[in-house]
Scaffold this motif. Structure first.
Motif, short mmCIF file in Angstrom:
data_model
loop_
_atom_site.label_atom_id
_atom_site.label_comp_id
_atom_site.label_asym_id
_atom_site.label_seq_id
_atom_site.Cartn_x
_atom_site.Cartn_y
_atom_site.Cartn_z
N MET A 1 -62.36 10.36 -60.37
CA MET A 1 -63.15 9.55 -61.27
C MET A 1 -63.84 8.44 -60.48
SD MET A 1 -61.08 8.95 -64.75
CE MET A 1 -61.45 10.12 -66.00
N ARG A 2 -64.98 8.05 -60.98
CA ARG A 2 -65.74 6.97 -60.37
C ARG A 2 -65.65 5.76 -61.30
NH1 ARG A 2 -70.11 8.97 -56.65
NH2 ARG A 2 -70.74 6.83 -56.94
N PHE A 3 -65.46 4.59 -60.68
CA PHE A 3 -65.30 3.37 -61.46
C PHE A 3 -66.39 2.36 -61.16
CE2 PHE A 3 -61.02 5.08 -61.45
CZ PHE A 3 -60.61 4.85 -62.75
N LYS A 4 -66.60 1.47 -62.11
CA LYS A 4 -67.48 0.31 -61.96
C LYS A 4 -66.63 -0.93 -62.25
CE LYS A 4 -71.64 2.41 -61.80
NZ LYS A 4 -72.71 2.14 -60.88
N LEU A 5 -66.95 -2.02 -61.59
CA LEU A 5 -66.35 -3.31 -61.89
C LEU A 5 -67.39 -4.09 -62.69
CD1 LEU A 5 -64.16 -5.49 -61.64
CD2 LEU A 5 -65.31 -6.23 -59.53
N ILE A 6 -67.03 -4.43 -63.91
CA ILE A 6 -67.91 -5.25 -64.75
C ILE A 6 -67.40 -6.68 -64.67
CG2 ILE A 6 -68.77 -5.68 -67.07
CD1 ILE A 6 -68.19 -2.67 -67.62
N VAL A 7 -68.30 -7.59 -64.33
CA VAL A 7 -67.97 -9.01 -64.21
C VAL A 7 -68.80 -9.75 -65.24
CG1 VAL A 7 -67.98 -11.03 -62.69
CG2 VAL A 7 -67.57 -8.74 -61.73
N ALA A 8 -68.13 -10.56 -66.06
CA ALA A 8 -68.83 -11.39 -67.04
C ALA A 8 -68.40 -12.83 -66.85
CB ALA A 8 -68.53 -10.92 -68.46
N LEU A 9 -69.35 -13.73 -66.77
CA LEU A 9 -69.10 -15.17 -66.68
C LEU A 9 -69.56 -15.77 -68.00
CD1 LEU A 9 -70.52 -15.40 -63.11
CD2 LEU A 9 -68.12 -15.55 -63.72
N MET A 58 -64.13 -16.05 -66.20
CA MET A 58 -64.62 -14.86 -65.53
C MET A 58 -63.80 -13.69 -66.06
SD MET A 58 -64.69 -13.82 -61.49
CE MET A 58 -65.78 -15.17 -61.06
N LEU A 59 -64.48 -12.73 -66.67
CA LEU A 59 -63.83 -11.54 -67.21
C LEU A 59 -64.11 -10.38 -66.28
CD1 LEU A 59 -65.07 -11.89 -70.92
CD2 LEU A 59 -63.19 -13.08 -69.79
N LEU A 60 -63.07 -9.67 -65.89
CA LEU A 60 -63.20 -8.54 -64.98
C LEU A 60 -62.71 -7.28 -65.68
CD1 LEU A 60 -61.63 -10.23 -61.83
CD2 LEU A 60 -64.06 -10.03 -62.37
N PHE A 61 -63.53 -6.25 -65.68
CA PHE A 61 -63.18 -4.97 -66.29
C PHE A 61 -63.38 -3.87 -65.26
CE2 PHE A 61 -65.09 -7.70 -69.50
CZ PHE A 61 -64.16 -7.66 -70.53
N LEU A 62 -62.36 -3.07 -65.03
CA LEU A 62 -62.50 -1.87 -64.21
C LEU A 62 -62.70 -0.72 -65.19
CD1 LEU A 62 -62.49 -0.81 -61.32
CD2 LEU A 62 -60.05 -0.34 -61.61
N ALA A 63 -63.88 -0.15 -65.21
CA ALA A 63 -64.22 0.86 -66.22
C ALA A 63 -64.70 2.13 -65.55
CB ALA A 63 -65.30 0.32 -67.15
N GLU A 64 -64.40 3.24 -66.18
CA GLU A 64 -64.89 4.52 -65.70
C GLU A 64 -66.41 4.54 -65.85
OE1 GLU A 64 -65.51 8.39 -64.58
OE2 GLU A 64 -66.07 7.77 -66.60
N GLU A 65 -67.06 5.12 -64.89
CA GLU A 65 -68.52 5.06 -64.78
C GLU A 65 -69.25 5.48 -66.06
OE1 GLU A 65 -71.47 6.19 -61.23
OE2 GLU A 65 -70.30 7.87 -61.98
N HIS A 66 -68.76 6.49 -66.75
CA HIS A 66 -69.51 7.00 -67.91
C HIS A 66 -69.47 6.07 -69.11
CE1 HIS A 66 -65.60 8.56 -69.35
NE2 HIS A 66 -66.16 8.54 -70.55
N ILE A 67 -68.57 5.08 -69.14
CA ILE A 67 -68.54 4.13 -70.27
C ILE A 67 -68.92 2.71 -69.85
CG2 ILE A 67 -66.87 5.43 -71.63
CD1 ILE A 67 -64.74 3.44 -70.70
#
Length: 115
Positions: A1-9, A58-67
């Motif tokens: 699986m491929r992941f993205k890190l979503i960062v929200a400030l 700072m909100l950090l989310f490790l999410a699968e690429e497709h979502i």
């Protein structure tokens, strides 16, 4: 699986609302770092010309690429990032590798895709 890190400030009073929006959009968890500090185009000044800086989370989310894009868009919509200056910012980064996410992968496999 491929992941993205979503960062929200975000403004700290919006954190819980944004966490719920991300979960509704498919996020399986998050990390919150309190009391981050940020600046916009211009420094905010208050009485006697003193600098005002609102505390942010700072909100950090490790999410699968497709979502990941779906989560990012939910954060932007609920946080009103594009409509109201100074409310926050969110972005995503490619993650080359990750460990400790076996439970997340199992959850994603059993969840229908949000394409």
């Amino acid at each position: 699986m491929r992941f993205k890190l979503i960062v929200a400030l975000v403004e700290n009073e919006r954190t819980d609302t944004l966490l719920e929006a991300a979960r509704q959009a498919g996020a399986t968890g998050s990390t919150v770092i309190n009391n981050a500090r940020g600046e916009g185009l211009e420094k905010a000044r208050g009485i006697f010309g003193m600098e005002i800086t609102a505390q942010r989370d700072m909100l950090l989310f490790l999410a699968e690429e497709h979502i990941s894009r779906h989560i990012l868009e939910a954060l932007a919509r609920v946080g009103e990032f594009d409509e109201t200056p100074g409310t926050g910012i969110a972005f995503q980064l490619d993650v080359e590798d990750a460990v400790g996410v076996k439970h997340q992968i199992e959850s994603l496999i059993s969840t229908p895709r949000a394409d």
